[in-house]
Design a protein around this motif. Structure first.
Motif, short mmCIF file in Angstrom:
data_model
loop_
_atom_site.label_atom_id
_atom_site.label_comp_id
_atom_site.label_asym_id
_atom_site.label_seq_id
_atom_site.Cartn_x
_atom_site.Cartn_y
_atom_site.Cartn_z
N GLN A 30 -8.43 0.79 4.56
CA GLN A 30 -9.55 0.68 3.66
C GLN A 30 -8.63 -0.33 2.39
O GLN A 30 -9.13 -1.37 1.78
N LEU A 31 -7.62 0.26 2.08
CA LEU A 31 -6.90 -0.45 0.71
C LEU A 31 -6.43 -1.75 1.23
O LEU A 31 -6.40 -2.65 0.38
N ILE A 32 -5.87 -1.89 2.25
CA ILE A 32 -5.48 -3.21 3.17
C ILE A 32 -6.63 -4.12 2.92
O ILE A 32 -6.33 -5.31 2.58
N ARG A 33 -7.98 -3.82 3.55
CA ARG A 33 -9.03 -4.73 3.67
C ARG A 33 -9.38 -5.09 2.10
O ARG A 33 -9.49 -6.03 1.87
N ASP A 34 -9.37 -4.19 1.17
CA ASP A 34 -9.68 -4.36 -0.13
C ASP A 34 -8.94 -5.38 -0.74
O ASP A 34 -9.21 -6.36 -1.66
N LEU A 35 -7.52 -5.05 -0.58
CA LEU A 35 -6.64 -6.02 -1.30
C LEU A 35 -6.54 -7.56 -0.62
O LEU A 35 -6.36 -8.20 -1.38
N ALA A 36 -6.68 -7.43 0.77
CA ALA A 36 -6.69 -8.70 1.54
C ALA A 36 -7.75 -9.60 0.99
O ALA A 36 -7.80 -10.52 1.02
N ALA B 56 1.31 -3.79 4.25
CA ALA B 56 1.04 -2.53 4.60
C ALA B 56 2.09 -1.50 4.96
O ALA B 56 3.08 -1.96 5.42
N GLU B 57 1.94 -0.50 4.23
CA GLU B 57 3.36 0.26 4.12
C GLU B 57 2.79 1.94 3.99
O GLU B 57 1.77 2.15 3.16
N GLY B 58 3.53 2.57 4.85
CA GLY B 58 2.98 4.27 4.79
C GLY B 58 2.38 4.52 5.89
O GLY B 58 1.23 4.21 6.05
N THR C 14 0.83 -1.29 -0.03
CA THR C 14 0.01 -0.09 -0.12
C THR C 14 0.72 1.21 0.04
O THR C 14 0.24 2.39 0.31
N THR C 15 2.11 1.20 -0.32
CA THR C 15 3.15 2.16 -0.03
C THR C 15 2.88 3.49 -0.88
O THR C 15 3.11 4.71 -0.07
N MET C 16 2.17 3.49 -1.89
CA MET C 16 1.88 4.88 -2.49
C MET C 16 0.54 5.54 -2.17
O MET C 16 0.39 6.44 -2.74
N SER C 17 -0.15 4.89 -1.51
CA SER C 17 -1.67 5.38 -1.10
C SER C 17 -1.29 6.70 -0.47
O SER C 17 -0.53 6.91 0.76
N GLY C 18 -1.87 7.81 -0.92
CA GLY C 18 -1.81 9.07 -0.43
C GLY C 18 -0.77 9.84 -0.69
O GLY C 18 -0.45 10.99 -0.49
N TYR C 19 0.14 9.22 -1.75
CA TYR C 19 1.22 10.12 -2.29
C TYR C 19 1.17 10.34 -3.92
O TYR C 19 2.22 10.56 -4.37
N THR C 20 0.03 10.23 -4.48
CA THR C 20 0.09 10.51 -6.01
C THR C 20 -0.84 11.88 -5.97
O THR C 20 -1.32 12.22 -7.24
#
Ligand SMILES: CC(=O)N[C@H](C=O)[C@@H](O)[C@H](O)[C@H](O)COP(=O)(O)O
Length: 230
Positions: free
Chosen positions: A166-172, A180-182, A149-155
């Motif tokens: 939310q992104l962790i849950r959706d991917l998992a 999980a990163e960031g 999830t590294t780039m979430s929030g950085y684009t």
């Protein structure tokens, strides 16, 4: 070490990202190697290292896997993390077992499918640094083993304070091995990532960016001082 064994080593574990503040006092191969060794002593199952020289130095002395990246500032693309095939080959040669790349769908010099193929050709595990669910799905379809999830929030836009659960849950939910990163800046935030389905958690700033950690404390003290002085 085969890929399955390395992936097993990361199962519900911590990856410590040892990326000091650019050009700061800790930004030397020696300091980074010492940080990596200290993180290993503290229980990290792997370390994330930026730069081919740093990866080579760390891989020489460490008996846990290195997640390697090369960060570049490109004139015509916002993609920074491992944008070129040469970066992939150099990281693999330096001893990285996992190679992470920017998996966002932004304008880039080399297609992600080519990067992933090069990582796999080099015998390494691929990690996709994603910003969105779509990035993750695309990467998984290419056979990428670790979805971060590294780039979430950085684009674009302001960087959020909290990690992207939310992104962790959706991917998992899709059965991916999620890194999980960031912004997992406290142990409780990292443990929540595991509860939400992450395969492992990468923590950087809160462990290895001394300037940031120091600044967090200074800001907190400043805030308290303002209240006390009122
Ligand atoms: C967005 C981007 O370029 N992230 C970089 C990726 O390697 C690093 O600057 C982060 O420190 C790393 O992802 C760990 O995150 P945190 O430092 O929040 O624990």
């Amino acid at each position: 070490m085969d890929k399955k064994y390395i992936l097993k080593q990361l199962d519900h574990q911590l990856i410590a990202s040892c990326q000091p503040v650019d050009n700061g006092p800790m930004d030397t191969p020696e300091a980074i190697t010492r940080m990596a060794l200290a993180c290993r002593e503290g229980g990290a199952a792997a370390v994330r290292i930026q730069g081919v020289i740093n990866v080579a130095e760390v891989a020489k002395v460490l008996d846990i896997p290195v997640v390697g990246i090369v960060k570049r500032d490109l004139p015509d693309s916002e993609v920074r993390i491992t944008p070129f095939l040469e970066d992939v080959y150099a990281l693999a040669e330096a001893g990285a077992k996992v190679i992470a790349y920017d998996a966002t769908q932004r304008k880039r010099p080399v297609a992600t499918s080519e990067l992933v193929a090069a990582i796999h050709r080099s015998g390494c595990i691929a990690m996709a640094d994603c910003a969105t669910l779509e990035d993750g799905i695309l990467a998984a379809e290419m056979g990428v083993e670790l979805i971060g999830t590294t780039m979430s929030g950085y684009t674009g836009g302001p960087v959020p304070k909290e990690p992207d659960y939310q992104l962790i849950r959706d991917l998992a939910e899709r059965g991916y091995q999620v890194v999980a990163e960031g912004r997992f800046n406290q142990p409780e935030l990292a443990s929540k990532a595991i509860s939400e389905g992450a395969y492992c958690v990468t923590v950087g700033s809160a462990i290895t960016r001394v300037e940031h950690i120091c600044q967090w404390f200074c800001d907190a003290i400043d805030e308290a001082s303002l209240i006390v002085e009122k």
